[in-house]
Design a protein around this motif. Sequence first.
Motif, short mmCIF file in Angstrom:
data_model
loop_
_atom_site.label_atom_id
_atom_site.label_comp_id
_atom_site.label_asym_id
_atom_site.label_seq_id
_atom_site.Cartn_x
_atom_site.Cartn_y
_atom_site.Cartn_z
N VAL A 112 0.82 -1.21 0.00
CA VAL A 112 0.00 0.00 0.00
C VAL A 112 0.86 1.26 0.00
O VAL A 112 0.45 2.31 -0.49
N GLU A 113 2.06 1.15 0.52
CA GLU A 113 2.95 2.32 0.53
C GLU A 113 3.33 2.71 -0.88
O GLU A 113 3.22 3.88 -1.27
N GLY A 114 3.77 1.73 -1.66
CA GLY A 114 4.13 2.01 -3.05
C GLY A 114 2.91 2.48 -3.83
O GLY A 114 2.98 3.41 -4.64
N HIS A 115 1.78 1.86 -3.57
CA HIS A 115 0.55 2.24 -4.24
C HIS A 115 0.19 3.69 -3.91
O HIS A 115 -0.18 4.46 -4.77
N LYS A 116 0.33 4.04 -2.67
CA LYS A 116 0.03 5.40 -2.23
C LYS A 116 0.91 6.41 -2.96
O LYS A 116 0.44 7.44 -3.44
N GLN A 117 2.18 6.10 -3.07
CA GLN A 117 3.11 7.00 -3.73
C GLN A 117 2.70 7.23 -5.19
O GLN A 117 2.71 8.36 -5.68
N VAL A 118 2.34 6.16 -5.88
CA VAL A 118 1.95 6.27 -7.29
C VAL A 118 0.68 7.09 -7.45
O VAL A 118 0.57 7.94 -8.32
N LEU A 119 -0.28 6.86 -6.57
CA LEU A 119 -1.54 7.60 -6.66
C LEU A 119 -1.31 9.08 -6.41
O LEU A 119 -1.89 9.93 -7.09
N GLU A 120 -0.46 9.40 -5.48
CA GLU A 120 -0.16 10.81 -5.22
C GLU A 120 0.51 11.44 -6.44
O GLU A 120 0.29 12.59 -6.75
N ALA A 121 1.31 10.63 -7.13
CA ALA A 121 1.97 11.12 -8.34
C ALA A 121 0.93 11.39 -9.43
O ALA A 121 1.13 12.23 -10.30
N GLU A 122 -0.19 10.69 -9.36
CA GLU A 122 -1.25 10.88 -10.34
C GLU A 122 -2.11 12.09 -9.98
O GLU A 122 -3.00 12.47 -10.71
N GLY A 123 -1.86 12.65 -8.81
CA GLY A 123 -2.64 13.80 -8.38
C GLY A 123 -3.80 13.41 -7.48
O GLY A 123 -4.64 14.22 -7.14
N ILE A 124 -3.84 12.13 -7.09
CA ILE A 124 -4.92 11.66 -6.22
C ILE A 124 -4.47 11.75 -4.76
O ILE A 124 -3.41 11.28 -4.40
#
Length: 104
Positions: A75-87
Amino acid sequence: MVRLIAMQFRDRVYKIVAQIPRGRVVTYGQVAALCGRPRAARIVGGIAHWGDHSLPWQRVVHKDGSLAAGYPGGVEGHKQVLEAEGIRVSKDYKVDIERLKWNP
DNA sequence: CGAGTGACCGCAA
DNA sequence: ATTGCGGCCACTC
């Protein structure tokens, strides 16, 4: 004309996920429903695992907005990617699914 | 070809 | 609010 029924369930999932707009998210059940199998949410997850990792699976989350535990990096990696998407992701690893939910 | 399995979902205590 | 269990369906070995 092309008969979509000839496509495997996996192929439809690919097409759906590939067309998720940036900054939006969908649930596994949502993708499954778009593919004609509202109860095949598990399969969507299976496709994500066994299928093409080049697709934006990061935009696919649980119905409650929680992130995917099996995502590479957790979930940590997933969170980072989503934040990069602007989410925006909450500290509890959840997104405002009700607000960012994509509807074609 | 058969059985197991999973990046799920819904409901009950 | 959290925890646990069953059901569902296509994909992999």
